[in-house]
Design an enzyme around this catalytic site. Structure first.
Site, PDB file in Angstrom:
ATOM      1  N   TRP A 149      99.942  -0.061  -9.024  1.00 43.12           N
ATOM      2  CA  TRP A 149      99.041  -0.568  -8.000  1.00 43.12           C
ATOM      3  C   TRP A 149      98.338   0.525  -7.198  1.00 43.12           C
ATOM      4  O   TRP A 149      97.486   0.216  -6.369  1.00 43.12           O
ATOM      5  CB  TRP A 149      99.819  -1.473  -7.020  1.00 43.12           C
ATOM      6  N   ASN A 150      98.685   1.794  -7.390  1.00 40.07           N
ATOM      7  CA  ASN A 150      98.131   2.799  -6.458  1.00 40.07           C
ATOM      8  C   ASN A 150      96.653   3.126  -6.737  1.00 40.07           C
ATOM      9  O   ASN A 150      95.930   3.496  -5.812  1.00 40.07           O
ATOM     10  CB  ASN A 150      98.990   4.066  -6.420  1.00 40.07           C
ATOM     11  N   LYS A 173      99.255  -5.084 -18.970  1.00 41.10           N
ATOM     12  CA  LYS A 173      99.771  -5.796 -17.797  1.00 41.10           C
ATOM     13  C   LYS A 173      99.454  -4.919 -16.608  1.00 41.10           C
ATOM     14  O   LYS A 173     100.067  -3.872 -16.413  1.00 41.10           O
ATOM     15  CB  LYS A 173     101.276  -6.041 -17.877  1.00 41.10           C
ATOM     16  N   GLU A 176     100.272  -6.786 -10.395  1.00 39.13           N
ATOM     17  CA  GLU A 176      99.991  -8.116  -9.845  1.00 39.13           C
ATOM     18  C   GLU A 176      99.473  -8.017  -8.405  1.00 39.13           C
ATOM     19  O   GLU A 176      98.743  -8.888  -7.946  1.00 39.13           O
ATOM     20  CB  GLU A 176     101.263  -8.978  -9.866  1.00 39.13           C
ATOM     21  N   GLY A 226     104.430   4.576 -13.421  1.00 37.82           N
ATOM     22  CA  GLY A 226     105.157   3.952 -12.314  1.00 37.82           C
ATOM     23  C   GLY A 226     106.383   4.779 -11.971  1.00 37.82           C
ATOM     24  O   GLY A 226     106.400   5.996 -12.219  1.00 37.82           O
ATOM     25  N   SER A 227     107.389   4.128 -11.443  1.00 35.54           N
ATOM     26  CA  SER A 227     108.556   4.879 -10.954  1.00 35.54           C
ATOM     27  C   SER A 227     109.445   5.339 -12.105  1.00 35.54           C
ATOM     28  O   SER A 227     109.470   4.728 -13.179  1.00 35.54           O
ATOM     29  CB  SER A 227     109.362   4.020  -9.986  1.00 35.54           C
ATOM     30  N   GLU A 248     104.392   8.157 -17.627  1.00 36.23           N
ATOM     31  CA  GLU A 248     103.836   8.959 -16.537  1.00 36.23           C
ATOM     32  C   GLU A 248     104.523   8.462 -15.275  1.00 36.23           C
ATOM     33  O   GLU A 248     104.198   7.396 -14.768  1.00 36.23           O
ATOM     34  CB  GLU A 248     102.315   8.768 -16.508  1.00 36.23           C
ATOM     35  N   LEU A 249     105.529   9.226 -14.819  1.00 34.33           N
ATOM     36  CA  LEU A 249     106.439   8.703 -13.799  1.00 34.33           C
ATOM     37  C   LEU A 249     106.262   9.420 -12.459  1.00 34.33           C
ATOM     38  O   LEU A 249     105.230  10.011 -12.194  1.00 34.33           O
ATOM     39  CB  LEU A 249     107.872   8.797 -14.333  1.00 34.33           C
ATOM     40  N   CYS A 282     101.003  10.035  -7.406  1.00 39.47           N
ATOM     41  CA  CYS A 282     102.151  10.732  -8.007  1.00 39.47           C
ATOM     42  C   CYS A 282     101.984  12.246  -7.931  1.00 39.47           C
ATOM     43  O   CYS A 282     102.966  12.978  -8.022  1.00 39.47           O
ATOM     44  CB  CYS A 282     102.380  10.265  -9.431  1.00 39.47           C
ATOM     45  N   GLU A 379     110.962  10.824  -3.763  1.00 40.04           N
ATOM     46  CA  GLU A 379     109.503  10.810  -3.618  1.00 40.04           C
ATOM     47  C   GLU A 379     109.122   9.840  -2.496  1.00 40.04           C
ATOM     48  O   GLU A 379     109.454   8.651  -2.573  1.00 40.04           O
ATOM     49  CB  GLU A 379     108.908  10.326  -4.943  1.00 40.04           C
TER      50      GLU A 379
HETATM   51  P1  NAD Z   1     108.512  -0.309  -8.928  1.00 44.92           P
HETATM   52  O1  NAD Z   1     109.144   0.798  -9.666  1.00 44.92           O
HETATM   53  O2  NAD Z   1     109.266  -1.593  -8.829  1.00 44.92           O
HETATM   54  O3  NAD Z   1     107.083  -0.672  -9.587  1.00 44.92           O
HETATM   55  C1  NAD Z   1     106.169   0.281 -10.051  1.00 44.92           C
HETATM   56  C2  NAD Z   1     105.268  -0.438 -11.078  1.00 44.92           C
HETATM   57  O4  NAD Z   1     106.050  -0.796 -12.199  1.00 44.92           O
HETATM   58  C3  NAD Z   1     104.645  -1.740 -10.566  1.00 44.92           C
HETATM   59  O5  NAD Z   1     103.302  -1.796 -10.965  1.00 44.92           O
HETATM   60  C4  NAD Z   1     105.458  -2.837 -11.250  1.00 44.92           C
HETATM   61  O6  NAD Z   1     104.678  -3.989 -11.553  1.00 44.92           O
HETATM   62  C5  NAD Z   1     105.904  -2.185 -12.519  1.00 44.92           C
HETATM   63  N1  NAD Z   1     107.202  -2.678 -12.978  1.00 44.92           N
HETATM   64  C6  NAD Z   1     108.321  -2.825 -12.239  1.00 44.92           C
HETATM   65  N2  NAD Z   1     109.333  -3.291 -12.998  1.00 44.92           N
HETATM   66  C7  NAD Z   1     108.834  -3.440 -14.254  1.00 44.92           C
HETATM   67  C8  NAD Z   1     109.386  -3.886 -15.491  1.00 44.92           C
HETATM   68  N3  NAD Z   1     110.669  -4.253 -15.615  1.00 44.92           N
HETATM   69  N4  NAD Z   1     108.567  -3.924 -16.568  1.00 44.92           N
HETATM   70  C9  NAD Z   1     107.273  -3.558 -16.470  1.00 44.92           C
HETATM   71  N5  NAD Z   1     106.699  -3.117 -15.345  1.00 44.92           N
HETATM   72  C10 NAD Z   1     107.468  -3.056 -14.238  1.00 44.92           C
HETATM   73  O7  NAD Z   1     108.252   0.200  -7.503  1.00 44.92           O
HETATM   74  P2  NAD Z   1     107.184  -0.121  -6.397  1.00 44.92           P
HETATM   75  O8  NAD Z   1     107.894  -0.543  -5.160  1.00 44.92           O
HETATM   76  O9  NAD Z   1     106.084  -1.010  -6.887  1.00 44.92           O
HETATM   77  O10 NAD Z   1     106.628   1.337  -6.203  1.00 44.92           O
HETATM   78  C11 NAD Z   1     107.470   2.302  -5.621  1.00 44.92           C
HETATM   79  C12 NAD Z   1     107.665   3.502  -6.464  1.00 44.92           C
HETATM   80  O11 NAD Z   1     106.961   3.434  -7.695  1.00 44.92           O
HETATM   81  C13 NAD Z   1     107.114   4.712  -5.773  1.00 44.92           C
HETATM   82  O12 NAD Z   1     108.104   5.287  -4.967  1.00 44.92           O
HETATM   83  C14 NAD Z   1     106.680   5.609  -6.875  1.00 44.92           C
HETATM   84  O13 NAD Z   1     107.715   6.480  -7.227  1.00 44.92           O
HETATM   85  C15 NAD Z   1     106.465   4.715  -8.042  1.00 44.92           C
HETATM   86  N6  NAD Z   1     105.049   4.595  -8.429  1.00 44.92           N
HETATM   87  C16 NAD Z   1     104.525   5.625  -9.115  1.00 44.92           C
HETATM   88  C17 NAD Z   1     103.219   5.577  -9.519  1.00 44.92           C
HETATM   89  C18 NAD Z   1     102.611   6.717 -10.278  1.00 44.92           C
HETATM   90  O14 NAD Z   1     101.398   6.879 -10.259  1.00 44.92           O
HETATM   91  N7  NAD Z   1     103.408   7.500 -11.002  1.00 44.92           N
HETATM   92  C19 NAD Z   1     102.440   4.475  -9.194  1.00 44.92           C
HETATM   93  C20 NAD Z   1     103.009   3.417  -8.480  1.00 44.92           C
HETATM   94  C21 NAD Z   1     104.347   3.496  -8.113  1.00 44.92           C
END
Ligand code: NAD
Length: 478
Positions: A149-150, A173, A176, A226-227, A248-249, A282, A379
């Site tokens: 989402w960022n 995907k 949301e 994502g994370s 890409e985490l 990130c 982070e």
């Molecule tokens: P999160 O880890 O729950 O979600 C991050 C993303 O992953 C969201 O878009 C979510 O829809 C997706 N996701 C979550 N569970 C999933 C699954 N089981 N299968 C597929 N997709 C899934 O955390 P959050 O609260 O949304 O974000 C917080 C942390 O996420 C941040 O602290 C950061 O570390 C990380 N993040 C990193 C980036 C990046 O550019 N690397 C971007 C967004 C979030």
């Protein structure tokens, strides 16, 4: 007057509703701005069938024709820049100027990868007379893209661009919480004449979607941003079916400010960059290790510029930083600040929520943070900077490497020996000197350690989406 778009799934070249949906919130006002459909299992199966059929068409489409459609779609997005930017600001909160730049960056990803589509060269291996060994690069298959989402537009753009340039079909995907950015991309490709099934867009329960799709045979690559925690979970699932992953985490970028650096320029540039996208990047510069001789002036200038940061609604003129994108970030950030202060850190500015409506968190600086504080390892993914003094470059590098992450890193210096040492010894996929830009369409971006693997962008970017096939051909049967 721009309006937030109607949200739909896109499967087999057509928009679709599902009857089930959830709310999209404007993080600056907490008002509902849209309803995002939730895919059912039957929708996911339809997307899979469509993507398989789309792959058969697209892999046989000439690279130049693929590139033409990508360039046409990018041109449409450039024309629609203002509408897309308004949607991004409404669903994410970032200032309009940053949203506009994000749209352009997303277009550049498509434009760069469109060029790369025509350069996925193979190789002829020297051989004995009568033998030919030829290496081909072929698209991997159906890609499952999972974008966060960022950056609601440029993050989906990365995945879609890599897949389409390589000849893959993709089921994306998107996040949301910020669905409109991806919707606009899909609309542009629809209008540019992309064959049905090549690009499909779904939303829903992230866990359910990834669990259902990763194990399906046509899915040959999971491309996730994502994370680290979620990336690890997805990688484990993908290993069951030996499905490739591009991860890409998270990052926790160190900034090493050497004793020869221009303190004022380095501090000002850092304080401006830190609060871009409310720190939810990130590659965001996060842990500053400043030589003790220049530590105090660096901190003073950084804090002064932080105090001047204009926080507000992204649609308002002059705003430099909007809210954080969702209310999960508020307690997460507060927890890191409280923990650091309890362990002896100096809270120089900020440290809490701003106002009662909207997810605004004050630009925050913590100084002299002890190693044991959580923020030294976790982070923050928000507008929080840690600034600590160091006595030597060795100490700064040791601190830079003292986290599980290794995505972006930065250094301020003009000394060749310092630059050389940091280049050699800092553990990161990207290191930038005297600039806080870490990623461009033409440079390879990705991490080491728990920041993931694979690269997006550069000439390396399509490697993840392609497999290597070696062809051995004897002119006679031997
Ligand atoms: P999160 O880890 O729950 O979600 C991050 C993303 O992953 C969201 O878009 C979510 O829809 C997706 N996701 C979550 N569970 C999933 C699954 N089981 N299968 C597929 N997709 C899934 O955390 P959050 O609260 O949304 O974000 C917080 C942390 O996420 C941040 O602290 C950061 O570390 C990380 N993040 C990193 C980036 C990046 O550019 N690397 C971007 C967004 C979030």
């Amino acid at each position: 007057m721009n309006t937030y778009p109607e949200l739909n799934l896109y499967i087999d070249g057509a928009w679709r509703k599902t009857g089930e949906d959830f709310t999209v919130i404007n993080p600056a006002t907490e008002a509902e701005i849209g309803r995002c459909p939730r895919a059912r299992i039957s929708d996911l199966d339809d997307a899979l069938t469509a993507a398989e059929a789309g792959f058969c068409i697209w892999r046989r489409t000439a690279p130049r024709d693929r590139a033409d459609i990508m360039l046409k779609a990018a041109a449409l997005m450039r024309e629609r820049q203002e509408d897309i930017a308004q949607s991004i600001t409404a669903e994410h909160g970032k200032p309009l100027a940053q949203a506009r730049l994000e749209v352009i960056r997303g277009c550049e990803f498509f434009e760069w990868d469109a060029g790369e589509a025509m350069r996925t060269y193979g190789r002829v291996i020297p051989s004995a007379p009568g033998m030919r060994y030829v290496v081909h690069h072929q698209p991997v298959g159906v890609v499952l893209g999972l974008s966060p989402w960022n950056f609601p537009m440029s993050q989906p753009a990365r995945k879609i661009a890599g897949a389409l340039a390589s000849g893959c079909a993709i089921i994306l995907k998107a996040a949301e919480e910020t669905p409109a950015g991806a919707m606009h991309i899909v609309q542009a490709f629809h209008d540019a004449g992309l064959p049905p099934g090549v690009l499909n867009l779904v939303f829903g329960e992230p866990g359910q979607i990834s669990e259902h799709l990763i194990k399906q045979d046509p899915v040959r690559l999971v491309a996730f941003t994502g994370s680290t925690a979620v990336g690890r979970h997805l990688t484990t699932m993908a290993s069951e079916s030996m499905t490739r992953v591009l991860m890409e985490l998270g990052g926790h970028a160190p900034v090493i400010v050497c004793d020869d650096a221009d303190v004022e320029k380095a501090a000002l540039s850092s304080a401006i960059r830190k609060y871009r996208n409310a720190g939810q990047v990130c590659t965001s510069p996060t842990r500053f290790f400043v030589h003790e001789r220049i530590f105090q002036p660096f901190l003073d200038i950084f804090v002064k510029r932080t105090a001047a940061t204009v926080v507000g609604k992204g649609v308002d003129a002059g705003v430099e930083m909007g809210p954080v994108a969702n209310n999960r970030r508020l307690p997460a950030l507060l927890g890191l600040v409280e923990d650091a202060v309890a362990k002896g850190a100096n809270l120089c500015i900020g440290g809490g929520r701003v106002g009662k409506t909207g997810y605004f968190f004050a630009p925050t600086v913590l100084a002299n943070v002890p190693d044991g504080a959580r923020v030294m390892q976790e982070e923050p993914f928000g507008p929080l900077a840690v600034i600590n003094p160091v006595t030597t470059l060795d100490e700064a590098i040791a601190q830079a490497n003292a986290v599980p992450y290794g995505l972006a890193a930065y250094g301020f210096s003009n000394r060749a020996d310092y630059i050389d040492k940091m280049t050699d010894e800092v553990e990161a996929g990207n290191i930038s000197f005297n600039t806080l830009e870490a990623s461009l369409p033409e440079t390879p971006f990705g991490g080491v350690k728990s920041s993931g693997y694979g690269r997006e962008g550069g000439t390396e970017g399509l490697d993840n989406y392609m497999t290597v096939k070696n062809v051995s051909h004897s002119m006679d049967i031997v």
